[in-house]
Scaffold this motif. Structure first.
Motif, PDB file in Angstrom:
ATOM      1  N   PRO A 299      15.297   3.294   2.395  1.00 38.19           N
ATOM      2  CA  PRO A 299      15.385   1.534   2.474  1.00 38.19           C
ATOM      3  C   PRO A 299      15.315   1.400   4.013  1.00 38.19           C
ATOM      4  N   LEU A 300      15.381   1.892   4.956  1.00 37.00           N
ATOM      5  CA  LEU A 300      15.401   1.494   6.297  1.00 37.00           C
ATOM      6  C   LEU A 300      13.911   1.581   6.726  1.00 37.00           C
ATOM      7  N   CYS A 301      13.179   2.390   6.556  1.00 37.27           N
ATOM      8  CA  CYS A 301      11.768   2.410   7.050  1.00 37.27           C
ATOM      9  C   CYS A 301      10.515   2.495   6.026  1.00 37.27           C
ATOM     10  N   ASN A 302      10.933   2.611   4.684  1.00 33.89           N
ATOM     11  CA  ASN A 302      10.026   2.765   3.688  1.00 33.89           C
ATOM     12  C   ASN A 302       9.331   4.019   3.729  1.00 33.89           C
ATOM     13  N   ARG A 303       9.643   5.401   4.470  1.00 35.50           N
ATOM     14  CA  ARG A 303       8.737   6.523   4.480  1.00 35.50           C
ATOM     15  C   ARG A 303       9.531   7.147   3.256  1.00 35.50           C
ATOM     16  N   LEU A 304       8.611   8.083   2.654  1.00 34.56           N
ATOM     17  CA  LEU A 304       8.973   9.006   1.350  1.00 34.56           C
ATOM     18  C   LEU A 304      10.214   9.625   1.723  1.00 34.56           C
ATOM     19  N   LEU A 305      11.370   9.863   0.708  1.00 32.71           N
ATOM     20  CA  LEU A 305      12.301  10.815   0.725  1.00 32.71           C
ATOM     21  C   LEU A 305      12.183  12.070   0.141  1.00 32.71           C
ATOM     22  N   LEU A 306      10.955  12.342  -0.605  1.00 29.96           N
ATOM     23  CA  LEU A 306      10.656  13.558  -1.162  1.00 29.96           C
ATOM     24  C   LEU A 306      10.573  14.869  -0.409  1.00 29.96           C
ATOM     25  N   ALA A 307      10.772  15.764  -0.878  1.00 26.18           N
ATOM     26  CA  ALA A 307      10.682  17.155  -0.248  1.00 26.18           C
ATOM     27  C   ALA A 307       9.287  17.435  -0.544  1.00 26.18           C
ATOM     28  N   ASP A 308       8.643  18.495  -0.161  1.00 20.81           N
ATOM     29  CA  ASP A 308       7.317  18.809  -0.023  1.00 20.81           C
ATOM     30  C   ASP A 308       6.936  19.109  -1.522  1.00 20.81           C
ATOM     31  N   GLU A 309       7.619  19.865  -2.256  1.00 20.75           N
ATOM     32  CA  GLU A 309       7.006  20.079  -3.880  1.00 20.75           C
ATOM     33  C   GLU A 309       7.131  18.600  -4.595  1.00 20.75           C
ATOM     34  N   GLN A 310       8.269  18.002  -4.174  1.00 21.00           N
ATOM     35  CA  GLN A 310       8.401  16.603  -5.182  1.00 21.00           C
ATOM     36  C   GLN A 310       7.169  15.819  -4.805  1.00 21.00           C
ATOM     37  N   ARG A 311       6.950  15.746  -3.357  1.00 18.46           N
ATOM     38  CA  ARG A 311       5.852  14.720  -2.665  1.00 18.46           C
ATOM     39  C   ARG A 311       4.533  15.101  -3.403  1.00 18.46           C
ATOM     40  N   ALA A 312       4.207  16.484  -3.371  1.00 16.61           N
ATOM     41  CA  ALA A 312       2.923  16.965  -3.888  1.00 16.61           C
ATOM     42  C   ALA A 312       2.685  16.383  -5.343  1.00 16.61           C
ATOM     43  N   SER A 313       3.818  16.432  -6.150  1.00 16.48           N
ATOM     44  CA  SER A 313       3.781  15.937  -7.571  1.00 16.48           C
ATOM     45  C   SER A 313       3.608  14.256  -7.490  1.00 16.48           C
ATOM     46  N   TRP A 314       4.324  13.812  -6.821  1.00 18.11           N
ATOM     47  CA  TRP A 314       4.361  12.195  -6.580  1.00 18.11           C
ATOM     48  C   TRP A 314       3.048  11.523  -6.292  1.00 18.11           C
ATOM     49  N   GLU A 315       2.166  12.288  -5.314  1.00 16.09           N
ATOM     50  CA  GLU A 315       1.049  12.031  -4.782  1.00 16.09           C
ATOM     51  C   GLU A 315      -0.090  12.243  -6.012  1.00 16.09           C
ATOM     52  N   SER A 316       0.038  13.327  -6.512  1.00 15.57           N
ATOM     53  CA  SER A 316      -0.905  13.782  -7.687  1.00 15.57           C
ATOM     54  C   SER A 316      -0.705  12.742  -8.852  1.00 15.57           C
ATOM     55  N   TRP A 317       0.484  12.327  -9.008  1.00 13.64           N
ATOM     56  CA  TRP A 317       0.683  11.257 -10.181  1.00 13.64           C
ATOM     57  C   TRP A 317      -0.021   9.982  -9.832  1.00 13.64           C
ATOM     58  N   PHE A 318       0.288   9.785  -8.474  1.00 16.16           N
ATOM     59  CA  PHE A 318      -0.291   8.362  -7.801  1.00 16.16           C
ATOM     60  C   PHE A 318      -1.832   8.486  -8.099  1.00 16.16           C
ATOM     61  N   ALA A 319      -2.423   9.287  -7.445  1.00 10.77           N
ATOM     62  CA  ALA A 319      -4.033   9.524  -7.575  1.00 10.77           C
ATOM     63  C   ALA A 319      -4.541   9.464  -9.113  1.00 10.77           C
ATOM     64  N   GLU A 320      -3.836  10.038 -10.028  1.00  8.68           N
ATOM     65  CA  GLU A 320      -4.359  10.137 -11.348  1.00  8.68           C
ATOM     66  C   GLU A 320      -4.172   8.844 -12.032  1.00  8.68           C
ATOM     67  N   SER A 321      -3.148   8.309 -11.607  1.00 11.22           N
ATOM     68  CA  SER A 321      -2.898   6.780 -12.121  1.00 11.22           C
ATOM     69  C   SER A 321      -3.983   5.871 -11.799  1.00 11.22           C
ATOM     70  N   ILE A 322      -4.291   5.849 -10.411  1.00 11.14           N
ATOM     71  CA  ILE A 322      -5.271   5.244  -9.804  1.00 11.14           C
ATOM     72  C   ILE A 322      -6.650   5.531 -10.501  1.00 11.14           C
ATOM     73  N   ARG A 323      -6.998   6.681 -10.811  1.00  8.37           N
ATOM     74  CA  ARG A 323      -8.334   7.139 -11.099  1.00  8.37           C
ATOM     75  C   ARG A 323      -8.344   6.606 -12.985  1.00  8.37           C
ATOM     76  N   THR A 324      -7.367   6.760 -13.415  1.00  8.11           N
ATOM     77  CA  THR A 324      -7.451   6.317 -14.864  1.00  8.11           C
ATOM     78  C   THR A 324      -7.256   4.971 -15.161  1.00  8.11           C
ATOM     79  N   GLN A 325      -6.968   4.171 -14.272  1.00  6.22           N
ATOM     80  CA  GLN A 325      -6.695   2.872 -14.414  1.00  6.22           C
ATOM     81  C   GLN A 325      -7.361   1.849 -13.495  1.00  6.22           C
TER      82      GLN A 325
END
Length: 161
Positions: A93-119
């Motif tokens: 909430p202070l700087c808007n950078r991701l709070l996610l750990a590496d494995e969570q971050r990879a999953s989050w990024e993958s979900w976003f990329a797939e959402s952009i591709r399919t919509q």
């Protein structure tokens, strides 16, 4: 540990967390003690223990709740961070950078990329150009409008606005 077998790890005259010296280290710059296991990745921030948790606004230093250092370097309560992530709020909430750990971050990024591709955007909106800011590297760039999000061309993250 048995009563009396713990002691302050502080090396200065300031009050510090209580803990065994073989499990914690004191950082004079940050003003607090951290688990020894976090020493290799510790991000030093001047006086970070003097801050309040950006979620619940309780003092980090005087709190009895475990505090963690987010990947961005801000301190917050571990339970507050986990609650926010479980509710889908994945940025500091202070700087808007991701709070996610590496494995969570990879999953989050993958979900976003797939959402952009399919919509894909409807044609009437796809020609509109917008300015985008990357919350991770602060790079500004222009991109055709997309309701889902954008990938930063500099660092590759989808944590943009």
């Amino acid at each position: 540990a048995a009563l009396g077998s713990t002691f302050s790890t502080a090396t200065s005259s300031s009050l510090c967390r209580i803990g065994r010296s073989d499990a914690y280290f004191h950082c004079d710059t940050c003003g607090g003690c951290f688990a020894l296991s976090t020493k290799p990745t510790h991000k030093c921030t001047q006086g970070q223990f003097k801050a309040d948790c950006p979620f619940c606004l309780e003092s980090i230093f005087s709190s009895r709740t475990q505090a963690v250092t987010a990947p961005c370097g801000h301190m917050m309560h571990a339970v507050c961070q986990q609650r926010a992530i479980s509710q889908g709020r994945c940025t500091c909430p202070l700087c808007n950078r991701l709070l996610l750990a590496d494995e969570q971050r990879a999953s989050w990024e993958s979900w976003f990329a797939e959402s952009i591709r399919t919509q894909p955007m409807p044609p009437q909106f796809s020609r509109r150009i917008v300015e985008v800011l990357c919350n991770e590297c602060s790079h500004r760039f222009e991109h055709s409008l997309n309701f889902v999000g954008y990938a930063c061309p500099k660092c590759g993250t989808h944590n943009t606005r």
